[in-house]
Design a protein around this motif. Structure first.
Motif, mmCIF file in Angstrom:
data_model
loop_
_atom_site.group_PDB
_atom_site.id
_atom_site.type_symbol
_atom_site.label_atom_id
_atom_site.label_comp_id
_atom_site.label_asym_id
_atom_site.label_seq_id
_atom_site.Cartn_x
_atom_site.Cartn_y
_atom_site.Cartn_z
ATOM 1 N N SER A 1 0.828 -1.206 0.000
ATOM 2 C CA SER A 1 0.000 0.000 0.000
ATOM 3 C C SER A 1 0.858 1.250 0.000
ATOM 4 N N GLN B 1 -17.618 2.925 -8.347
ATOM 5 C CA GLN B 1 -16.414 2.505 -7.640
ATOM 6 C C GLN B 1 -16.091 3.450 -6.481
ATOM 7 N N GLN C 1 -16.293 1.043 1.953
ATOM 8 C CA GLN C 1 -15.219 0.248 2.551
ATOM 9 C C GLN C 1 -14.554 1.028 3.687
ATOM 10 N N PHE D 1 -8.382 -6.288 6.433
ATOM 11 C CA PHE D 1 -9.158 -6.690 5.258
ATOM 12 C C PHE D 1 -9.729 -5.460 4.547
ATOM 13 N N TYR D 2 -10.382 -4.577 5.292
ATOM 14 C CA TYR D 2 -11.001 -3.421 4.649
ATOM 15 C C TYR D 2 -9.969 -2.417 4.149
ATOM 16 N N SER E 1 -7.037 -3.245 2.957
ATOM 17 C CA SER E 1 -6.528 -3.822 1.706
ATOM 18 C C SER E 1 -7.561 -3.687 0.591
ATOM 19 N N LYS E 2 -8.852 -3.785 0.910
ATOM 20 C CA LYS E 2 -9.900 -3.592 -0.104
ATOM 21 C C LYS E 2 -9.892 -2.152 -0.614
ATOM 22 N N GLU F 1 -6.922 -1.826 -2.909
ATOM 23 C CA GLU F 1 -7.254 -2.561 -4.136
ATOM 24 C C GLU F 1 -8.203 -1.732 -5.008
ATOM 25 N N SER F 2 -9.151 -1.047 -4.378
ATOM 26 C CA SER F 2 -10.079 -0.185 -5.119
ATOM 27 C C SER F 2 -9.351 0.959 -5.806
ATOM 28 N N HIS G 1 -7.799 -8.610 -9.885
ATOM 29 C CA HIS G 1 -8.155 -9.570 -8.829
ATOM 30 C C HIS G 1 -6.992 -10.431 -8.432
#
Length: 159
Positions: free
Chosen positions: A12, A103, A110, A128-129, A131-132, A135-136, A159
């Motif tokens: 990140s 998006q 998120q 988790f959130y 990293s989401k 990723e977004s 993905h």
């Protein structure tokens, strides 16, 4: 889990660090004819960059308040919610692609989920959130900002 956390945070920070100089160069695209909106979008992206960096350093330290507060600010938007008029919102929604808006909305949701996870001091769910969210960012930049982040074209799938 610690190894996964280190990898996500490091990845990140690399994404964030690599985007700083590009953000200052100006945006090309649907907002070119809207200098006020373009400037606000750039300011928002710079604020998001700082927020993700703050979360990225606060999360592995267990600084739950900082993570929750920053994620809440991301959810509420830094610039757009504060400075857009009704007419600006209309123009923005007409100018930006529908998928970008979708998006963006998911990204901010998120952030809200990250806020709740951090308030619960749930490290795994917070990670988790976070990293989401990162990723977004990558997926959105790959779809809408390849002119600014050309190396994302070489990076494979979302993905």
């Amino acid at each position: 889990m610690l190894l996964v956390l280190k990898r996500v945070v490091l990845g990140s920070l690399l994404v964030i660090a690599g985007s700083g100089h590009v953000l200052a160069q100006g945006e090309a695209g649907p907002l070119d004819g809207e200098p006020k909106l373009l400037k606000l979008l750039q300011q928002e992206m710079q604020a998001l960059e700082k927020a993700l960096a703050t979360i990225g350093t606060s999360l592995p330290r267990g600084e739950w308040h900082a993570v929750a507060e920053t994620a809440g600010q991301v959810h509420d938007s830094f610039i757009f919610q504060q400075k857009l008029t009704a007419e600006d919102r209309k123009t923005l929604h007409q100018a930006l692609p529908e998928d970008f808006i979708r998006q963006d909305k998911a990204f901010h949701q998120q952030a809200k989920k990250l806020q709740y996870a951090a308030e619960s001091q749930d490290a795994e769910l917070s990670l988790f959130y976070y990293s989401k969210m990162v990723e977004s960012c990558v997926a959105c930049h790959r779809q809408f900002a390849t002119h600014r982040f050309p190396s994302l074209l070489e990076g494979g799938s979302d993905h």
